[in-house]
Design an enzyme around this catalytic site. Sequence first.
Site, PDB file in Angstrom:
ATOM      1  N   GLU A  62      56.538 -12.101  -5.010  1.00 46.65           N
ATOM      2  CA  GLU A  62      56.597 -11.429  -6.382  1.00 46.65           C
ATOM      3  C   GLU A  62      56.735 -12.342  -7.453  1.00 46.65           C
ATOM      4  O   GLU A  62      56.293 -12.328  -8.569  1.00 46.65           O
ATOM      5  CB  GLU A  62      58.059 -10.685  -6.375  1.00 46.65           C
ATOM      6  CG  GLU A  62      58.375  -9.892  -7.733  1.00 46.65           C
ATOM      7  CD  GLU A  62      59.479  -8.733  -7.452  1.00 46.65           C
ATOM      8  OE1 GLU A  62      59.811  -8.198  -8.478  1.00 46.65           O
ATOM      9  OE2 GLU A  62      60.078  -8.616  -6.313  1.00 46.65           O
ATOM     10  N   THR A  63      57.114 -13.670  -7.294  1.00 49.51           N
ATOM     11  CA  THR A  63      56.929 -14.649  -8.272  1.00 49.51           C
ATOM     12  C   THR A  63      55.691 -14.926  -8.856  1.00 49.51           C
ATOM     13  O   THR A  63      55.607 -15.033  -9.865  1.00 49.51           O
ATOM     14  CB  THR A  63      58.018 -16.044  -7.961  1.00 49.51           C
ATOM     15  OG1 THR A  63      59.127 -15.429  -7.385  1.00 49.51           O
ATOM     16  CG2 THR A  63      58.155 -16.989  -9.073  1.00 49.51           C
TER      17      THR A  63
END
Length: 167
Positions: free
Chosen positions: A68-69
């Site tokens: 997600e990052t």
Amino acid sequence: MAPAPDPRGIPSSSPATMTAAIDPTLHAIGFEYELLSPEKVTGKLKVTRTCCQPFDVLNGGVSALIAETLASFGAYVATGFRRVVGVQLSTNHLKPALLGEEIEAEARPIQKGKTIQVWEVQIRKRDPSTTGSKVLLSTSRVTLICNQQASKSMKSYEETLKKYAKL
């Protein structure tokens, strides 16, 4: 003393320095960014006890955090530094990464719309039994909303990120 920029204006510093400057969360677990651009975000992590479950295997939550990052950073740069919000994350864990192994993560856009972006993130490790081949450990799909204006307080962060991004 600040590192001297290269001819393209990119600071000549280590991946660890870049990661510390732009992402304290992933830096805390030892992740290091290697490339940050609107088309691809990459980095690596040595699997340590800090990011393992009790069975000396990379924690699946760490894989999801990385996915997600990286997708969020890619979308943030691709939108011209507009605020991005992850709205869906789907991760499939295919094989384990064991304590002491090094993994590589790569995020690429599937759809770069003005409102919605979808990124795919693959995490791999080098296969120790072969020369150079890599084994797919997990694959993630991240959907992000990308049409919100970033707050003025984000301007200094945006400038820091621009020092490292290949735009």
